[in-house]
Design an enzyme around this catalytic site. Structure first.
Site, PDB file in Angstrom:
ATOM      1  CG  LEU A  24       5.174  18.900  43.580  1.00 32.34           C
ATOM      2  CD1 LEU A  24       6.059  17.806  44.180  1.00 32.34           C
ATOM      3  CD2 LEU A  24       4.358  19.582  44.670  1.00 32.34           C
ATOM      4  CD  GLU A  31       8.125  16.858  50.814  1.00 30.06           C
ATOM      5  OE1 GLU A  31       7.379  16.660  51.799  1.00 30.06           O
ATOM      6  OE2 GLU A  31       7.760  16.687  49.632  1.00 30.06           O
TER       7      GLU A  31
HETATM    8  N1  LIG Z   1       3.125  20.794  47.595  1.00 24.76           N
HETATM    9  C1  LIG Z   1       2.332  19.742  47.786  1.00 24.76           C
HETATM   10  O1  LIG Z   1       2.452  19.022  48.788  1.00 24.76           O
HETATM   11  C2  LIG Z   1       1.277  19.427  46.750  1.00 24.76           C
HETATM   12  C3  LIG Z   1       0.469  18.285  46.890  1.00 24.76           C
HETATM   13  C4  LIG Z   1      -0.489  18.024  45.914  1.00 24.76           C
HETATM   14  C5  LIG Z   1      -0.624  18.886  44.834  1.00 24.76           C
HETATM   15  N2  LIG Z   1       0.165  19.975  44.745  1.00 24.76           N
HETATM   16  C6  LIG Z   1       0.009  20.913  43.620  1.00 24.76           C
HETATM   17  O2  LIG Z   1      -1.295  21.465  43.667  1.00 24.76           O
HETATM   18  C7  LIG Z   1      -1.678  21.817  42.324  1.00 24.76           C
HETATM   19  C8  LIG Z   1      -3.011  21.173  42.016  1.00 24.76           C
HETATM   20  O3  LIG Z   1      -4.001  21.714  42.878  1.00 24.76           O
HETATM   21  P1  LIG Z   1      -5.415  22.208  42.282  1.00 24.76           P
HETATM   22  O4  LIG Z   1      -6.150  22.899  43.359  1.00 24.76           O
HETATM   23  O5  LIG Z   1      -5.148  22.932  41.012  1.00 24.76           O
HETATM   24  O6  LIG Z   1      -6.109  20.842  41.845  1.00 24.76           O
HETATM   25  P2  LIG Z   1      -6.533  19.525  42.672  1.00 24.76           P
HETATM   26  O7  LIG Z   1      -7.082  19.932  44.011  1.00 24.76           O
HETATM   27  O8  LIG Z   1      -5.450  18.531  42.629  1.00 24.76           O
HETATM   28  O9  LIG Z   1      -7.690  18.961  41.736  1.00 24.76           O
HETATM   29  C9  LIG Z   1      -8.807  19.745  41.447  1.00 24.76           C
HETATM   30  C10 LIG Z   1      -9.852  18.892  40.799  1.00 24.76           C
HETATM   31  O10 LIG Z   1     -10.248  17.837  41.685  1.00 24.76           O
HETATM   32  C11 LIG Z   1     -11.633  17.602  41.549  1.00 24.76           C
HETATM   33  N3  LIG Z   1     -12.274  17.873  42.822  1.00 24.76           N
HETATM   34  C12 LIG Z   1     -11.818  18.603  43.861  1.00 24.76           C
HETATM   35  N4  LIG Z   1     -12.673  18.586  44.889  1.00 24.76           N
HETATM   36  C13 LIG Z   1     -13.727  17.813  44.509  1.00 24.76           C
HETATM   37  C14 LIG Z   1     -14.938  17.400  45.137  1.00 24.76           C
HETATM   38  N5  LIG Z   1     -15.247  17.775  46.382  1.00 24.76           N
HETATM   39  N6  LIG Z   1     -15.777  16.609  44.442  1.00 24.76           N
HETATM   40  C15 LIG Z   1     -15.473  16.203  43.179  1.00 24.76           C
HETATM   41  N7  LIG Z   1     -14.345  16.554  42.531  1.00 24.76           N
HETATM   42  C16 LIG Z   1     -13.472  17.353  43.195  1.00 24.76           C
HETATM   43  C17 LIG Z   1     -12.120  18.485  40.425  1.00 24.76           C
HETATM   44  O11 LIG Z   1     -11.897  17.742  39.230  1.00 24.76           O
HETATM   45  P3  LIG Z   1     -12.769  17.951  37.881  1.00 24.76           P
HETATM   46  O12 LIG Z   1     -12.326  19.271  37.328  1.00 24.76           O
HETATM   47  O13 LIG Z   1     -12.375  16.797  37.030  1.00 24.76           O
HETATM   48  O14 LIG Z   1     -14.209  17.936  38.306  1.00 24.76           O
HETATM   49  C18 LIG Z   1     -11.131  19.641  40.497  1.00 24.76           C
HETATM   50  O15 LIG Z   1     -11.020  20.386  39.304  1.00 24.76           O
HETATM   51  C19 LIG Z   1      -0.568  21.319  41.420  1.00 24.76           C
HETATM   52  O16 LIG Z   1       0.314  22.395  41.143  1.00 24.76           O
HETATM   53  C20 LIG Z   1       0.125  20.273  42.256  1.00 24.76           C
HETATM   54  O17 LIG Z   1       1.463  20.061  41.882  1.00 24.76           O
HETATM   55  C21 LIG Z   1       1.108  20.265  45.680  1.00 24.76           C
END
Ligand SMILES: NC(=O)c1ccc[n+]([C@@H]2O[C@H](COP(=O)([O-])OP(=O)(O)OC[C@H]3O[C@@H](n4cnc5c(N)ncnc54)[C@H](OP(=O)(O)O)[C@@H]3O)[C@@H](O)[C@H]2O)c1
Length: 174
Positions: A24, A31
């Protein structure tokens, strides 16, 4: 599919930025408490809620805080032998939704960017709890556009911490 209500919950800045370098981009204690309260509280004391998250978001939670307590944690990954202690690991969104049986009250999709993007048009989506942070951060991960079928039904409240102001909004299917 599922008979349960399914909400996304997200905090986003003015540009709908939600993350930077896998974590984050802000630290807003109020929050974080709001997120915990919304995702934990149930009307029926015999039930708990389920939180579905991507593997990157799971890994962004410090080990001592995971699994998120008093909620059924579900982690999405394409890896077949991935282990997430205290959580259930699944390989698809449908498999995650199918885990919700009678003991689950509400399903929350808690991110991150790739999971929000895949889920935003899912027919099971009931609504979105959006914390709108009235500031811009240098993000590399973003929340998708909110489709027209979802409209803002409520400004739950607004608050501030330090110099940062934010609003708690609820979007639901019209
Ligand atoms: N502001 C907020 O409210 C909030 C909330 C949550 C997260 N965040 C932020 O969001 C960022 C992370 O987001 P991101 O997009 O990089 O990653 P993410 O969505 O958390 O994770 C991505 C991983 O999830 C797996 N995945 C996603 N969809 C899938 C599906 N349909 N089937 C199987 N596996 C699936 C895959 O893992 P594998 O690579 O292992 O296959 C993919 O690489 C971070 O910076 C975090 O801090 C913010």
């Amino acid at each position: 599919m599922t008979d349960h209500e399914v909400y996304m919950i997200v905090a986003a800045d003015k540009d709908f930025g939600i993350g930077k370098d896998g974590v984050l981009p802000w630290q807003i204690t109020k929050e974080m408490k709001y997120f915990k309260d919304v995702t934990t509280q149930t009307h029926d004391a015999t039930k708990e809620n389920m939180v579905i998250m991507g593997r990157t978001t799971w890994e962004s939670i410090p080990e001592k805080f995971r699994p998120l307590i008093d909620r059924k944690n579900v982690v999405l990954t394409s890896q077949k032998d991935y282990k997430a202690k205290g959580a259930t690991v699944v390989n698809s969104i449908e498999a995650a939704l199918n885990l919700a049986q009678n003991e689950i009250e509400t399903i929350f999709v808690i991110g991150g960017g790739s999971v929000y993007k895949e889920f935003i048009d899912h027919p099971a989506l009931t609504g979105i709890y959006l914390t709108q942070i009235q500031d811009c951060f240098d993000c590399d991960t973003f929340f998708p556009d909110i489709p027209e079928k979802l409209s803002q039904v409520k400004e739950i409240s607004s608050d501030r911490e330090g110099g940062t102001e934010f609003k708690y909004l609820l979007y639901k299917k019209a």
